[in-house]
Scaffold this active site. Structure first.
Site, PDB file in Angstrom:
ATOM      1  N   SER A  91     -10.276   5.673  -4.571  1.00 48.20           N
ATOM      2  CA  SER A  91     -11.107   6.858  -4.776  1.00 48.20           C
ATOM      3  C   SER A  91     -10.485   7.967  -5.900  1.00 48.20           C
ATOM      4  O   SER A  91     -11.445   8.413  -6.396  1.00 48.20           O
ATOM      5  CB  SER A  91     -11.237   7.428  -3.197  1.00 48.20           C
ATOM      6  OG  SER A  91     -10.095   7.986  -2.864  1.00 48.20           O
TER       7      SER A  91
ATOM      8  N   LYS B 294       0.603  -1.096   0.113  1.00 44.56           N
ATOM      9  CA  LYS B 294       0.098  -0.039   0.130  1.00 44.56           C
ATOM     10  C   LYS B 294       0.707   1.047   0.134  1.00 44.56           C
ATOM     11  O   LYS B 294       1.708   1.408   0.903  1.00 44.56           O
ATOM     12  CB  LYS B 294      -0.775  -0.094   1.266  1.00 44.56           C
ATOM     13  CG  LYS B 294      -1.896   1.266   1.376  1.00 44.56           C
ATOM     14  CD  LYS B 294      -2.856   1.255   2.218  1.00 44.56           C
ATOM     15  CE  LYS B 294      -3.509   2.640   2.695  1.00 44.56           C
ATOM     16  NZ  LYS B 294      -4.411   2.507   3.495  1.00 44.56           N
TER      17      LYS B 294
ATOM     18  N   LYS C  79      -2.145  -1.373  -3.869  1.00 40.01           N
ATOM     19  CA  LYS C  79      -2.710  -0.269  -3.881  1.00 40.01           C
ATOM     20  C   LYS C  79      -2.302   0.907  -3.868  1.00 40.01           C
ATOM     21  O   LYS C  79      -1.287   1.008  -3.446  1.00 40.01           O
ATOM     22  CB  LYS C  79      -3.881  -0.288  -2.570  1.00 40.01           C
ATOM     23  CG  LYS C  79      -4.503   1.100  -2.491  1.00 40.01           C
ATOM     24  CD  LYS C  79      -5.226   0.693  -0.853  1.00 40.01           C
ATOM     25  CE  LYS C  79      -6.093   1.870  -0.611  1.00 40.01           C
ATOM     26  NZ  LYS C  79      -6.396   2.308   0.627  1.00 40.01           N
TER      27      LYS C  79
END
Ligand code: PBG
Length: 332
Positions: free
Chosen positions: A283, A204, A257
């Site tokens: 997002s 991440k 991610k």
């Protein structure tokens, strides 16, 4: 201009376009298909009843109360979506994220409600503290204002057990603390929750693409950034290291991610590991598409099809995306 025709060794013309000559032919030779069963829809859960509060920077996405989330899960299932990823936004925040391990917290209640309404739905819960701390960081702070690793892991374990007690299928730690996957796995097993899976946010990155999420989850750090725990966007080899560590610690699914700007990392991880691989189409990636489409600058459906195809082509088995429901409806 005289075109120099490409010839095989036998002197025959090479014509790759033959395989693109009709929709049926293209369909027949298509190498990649997006697996709708592998799409995961994130849901933001708040307290109250009958709440569907739109998130301005994520058109089409809203914060839902538990009852509305359960109804939404039913609709998602009817559309062909088989899994959801829950994020809680609590009413009360403090330095220790205490609302997160509340057995009657929004996530715990949403898990129960969704499982009651759609038992077949795979319910995953994001496990992090940033939505629950008053300072917006992902864990307990030390005297320097940095996140204290081991104390934070203890907190995550405590919360994970309450999610498991509520009946969650998958726990998805997104905090990037060292050693958390192993600690959670051990605690789950000791508590008799050996059937609960762990989907680790393994690689991440500290990304600017999370901007709209932080509006949605009200989790913008009050000071500083997340660079002492999330990864440097410049590093790909380090992603492999993080992924292998999480596998060693018992992860069932690993994740990269964000997705779009990290497809090289997705492919490298795919080449190295046999576990299911998830990507998170975050997002900011969603917001970019929505904003451009709203202006008439791109064709949203075609762009989304292309994006989800590219994640699949790079090697993702599971795609976490705010487009899941729309995509499933169009492609069921
Ligand atoms: C929690 C978490 C974040 C996202 C998923 N889990 C935000 C962050 O790390 O700041 C981002 C999801 C998105 O942008 O869609 N730590």
């Amino acid at each position: 201009m005289q075109l120099q025709e490409r010839k095989t060794d036998l002197g025959l013309a090479v014509r790759p376009r033959r395989l693109r000559s009709s929709p049926t032919m293209r369909d027949m030779v298509r190498e990649t298909r997006v697996n709708v069963s592998g799409l995961m829809q994130p849901l933001f859960i708040v307290s109250g009843e009958g709440v569907r509060a739109p998130i301005v920077s994520m058109p089409g996405v809203a914060r839902l109360s538990v009852d509305v989330a359960a109804a939404e899960a039913r609709e998602l299932h009817a559309a062909g979506i088989r899994s959801v990823l829950l994020f809680g936004i609590p009413d009360f925040k403090d330095a220790y994220a205490s609302s997160n391990y509340d057995p009657h917290g929004v996530v715990q209640r949403a898990v129960r409600a969704i499982k009651r309404v759609v038992p077949e739905m795979v319910v995953a819960a994001d496990l992090c503290n940033c939505e629950y701390t008053d300072h917006g960081h992902c864990g307990i702070l030390d005297a320097q204002g940095d996140v204290e690793n081991d104390a934070t892991v203890e907190l995550l374990v405590r919360t994970a057990l309450t999610y498991a007690d509520a009946g969650v299928d998958v726990i998805a730690p997104s905090d990037m603390m060292d050693g958390r996957v192993g600690a959670i796995r051990r605690a789950l097993d000791e508590a008799g929750h050996s059937r609960v899976s762990i989907m680790a946010y393994s690689a991440k990155y500290a990304s600017a693409f999370y901007g709209p999420f932080r509006e949605a989850a009200d989790s913008t750090p009050a000071f500083g950034d997340r660079r002492t725990y999330q990864m440097d966007p410049a590093n790909a080899r380090e992603a492999i290291r993080e992924v292998l560590l999480d596998i060693d610690e018992g992860a069932d699914i690993v994740m990269v991610k964000p997705a779009l700007a990290y497809l090289d990392v997705v492919q490298r991880v795919r080449d190295r590991v046999t576990l299911p691989l998830a990507v998170y189409n975050v997002s900011g990636e969603y917001a970019m598409v929505k904003a451009a489409a709203a202006n008439g600058w791109i064709d949203e459906e075609r762009v989304v099809d292309e994006l989800l195809t590219s994640f699949t082509r790079a090697g993702a088995d599971i795609i976490i995306t705010y487009f899941a429901k729309d995509y499933a409806r169009r492609n069921a």
